[in-house]
Enzyme design. Structure first.
Site, PDB file in Angstrom:
ATOM      1  N   ASP A 158       0.808  -1.215   0.000  1.00  0.00           N
ATOM      2  CA  ASP A 158       0.000   0.000   0.000  1.00  0.00           C
ATOM      3  C   ASP A 158       0.846   1.273   0.000  1.00  0.00           C
ATOM      4  O   ASP A 158       2.066   1.220   0.153  1.00  0.00           O
ATOM      5  CB  ASP A 158      -0.977  -0.014   1.196  1.00  0.00           C
ATOM      6  CG  ASP A 158      -0.316  -0.463   2.503  1.00  0.00           C
ATOM      7  OD1 ASP A 158       0.930  -0.489   2.568  1.00  0.00           O
ATOM      8  OD2 ASP A 158      -1.041  -0.790   3.452  1.00  0.00           O
ATOM      9  N   GLU A 167      -9.675  -1.698   5.471  1.00  0.00           N
ATOM     10  CA  GLU A 167     -10.345  -1.316   6.711  1.00  0.00           C
ATOM     11  C   GLU A 167     -11.614  -2.156   6.904  1.00  0.00           C
ATOM     12  O   GLU A 167     -12.061  -2.832   5.970  1.00  0.00           O
ATOM     13  CB  GLU A 167     -10.708   0.178   6.643  1.00  0.00           C
ATOM     14  CG  GLU A 167      -9.506   1.103   6.510  1.00  0.00           C
ATOM     15  CD  GLU A 167      -8.709   1.269   7.800  1.00  0.00           C
ATOM     16  OE1 GLU A 167      -8.619   0.312   8.585  1.00  0.00           O
ATOM     17  OE2 GLU A 167      -8.173   2.377   8.022  1.00  0.00           O
TER      18      GLU A 167
END
Ligand code: F6R
Length: 260
Positions: A67, A143
């Site tokens: 990421d 998330e």
């Protein structure tokens, strides 16, 4: 999945480095999936030591990071490009052309994300993926509520992740709100997963990942779906596990287990 409870962060880092090094020795052109954050720092230090002292060779290795923050240039000190350069790449003999960190400054993210996925496929897939875990159970920046089938894409960070990561920035307002991240589905395609966690602040997330239901509310629980998942934790991070004694018993009995 195999749960390995280590007596210290240093032991945990050495154990994970041992697994990564075995893979690189067996397959010199291995494809490594890498993570940032504070947890893998000990692992990277140990890999650097193994390179310098034991000649561990990264010259044919390819890497893909999980990421990056959207909006940070690669030379920004809090970018994951910078992190990887400073904490690993510049200390080992990996070819910079073979290191891939998602771009936080792409012009067309849909296209870019598809390209990133394609690049992983073109390299034959990730042999081993290193993962940390967020306090909310995230892996990469997936998330809570991220689809367990998700692919590389833009993800909005939760307030908790922004708070957790504010320690690396001058002020909370500087933490980017968006990230580009491999999806849970992307991560699950790696041949082997190594999740690392240390400290009491990870104990709830670790328990949910290992012993909770498989749920998008804790994306690390998707490791339960992977045939070759290993979780390395220290005693504090293991603090909320119900089956802890069993995991320790398995490790004690391992030397006498039938060869697989
Ligand atoms: C970073 C990443 C994140 C971190 C997680 C834990 O590349 O993938 O999921 O692993 O936020 O971060 P630390 O290790 O700083 O607690």
């Amino acid at each position: 999945m195999e749960v390995i409870i280590c007596s210290s962060y240093e032991e945990l880092s050495r154990a994970v480095a041992g697994v990564v090094a075995d893979i690189v020795r067996a397959k010199p052109d291995a494809v490594l999936g890498l993570a940032t954050g504070s947890t893998p720092l000990g692992l990277y230090k140990e890999l650097i030591r193994m390179h310098k002292e034991d000649g561990l060779d990264f010259s044919k290795v390819t890497t893909f990071n999980l990421d990056e923050y959207v909006g940070l240039q690669p030379d920004h000190e809090q970018s994951y490009h910078y992190f990887m350069r400073e904490n690993l790449f510049k200390h080992i003999n990996v070819d910079p052309a073979n290191t891939n960190v998602p771009s936080g400054t792409a012009e067309n993210y849909d296209e870019y994300c598809q390209q990133y996925e394609q690049q992983i496929k073109d390299c034959g897939g990730i042999d081993v993926q290193v993962l940390g875990i967020g306090g909310d159970g995230h892996i990469a920046f997936n998330e809570p509520c991220s689809s367990l089938a998700s692919r590389t894409r833009i993800k909005t960070l939760t307030e908790q992740t922004i708070d957790d990561n504010a320690r690396f920035f001058d002020k909370k307002e500087d933490v980017p709100i968006f990230s580009i991240t491999m999806g849970v589905g992307t991560i699950l395609e790696a041949k082997k997963l190594l999740l690392l966690a240390n400290g009491a602040n990870k104990a709830d997330a670790v328990a949910a990942a290992i012993e909770g239901p498989v749920s998008a509310m804790c994306t690390a629980s998707a490791l339960q779906l992977h045939p070759h998942g290993m979780i390395f934790i220290d005693a504090e991070a293991a603090g909320k596990l119900k089956m802890r004694e069993y995991y320790e018993w398995i490790q004690t009995q391992k030397p006498t287990a039938p060869a697989s």
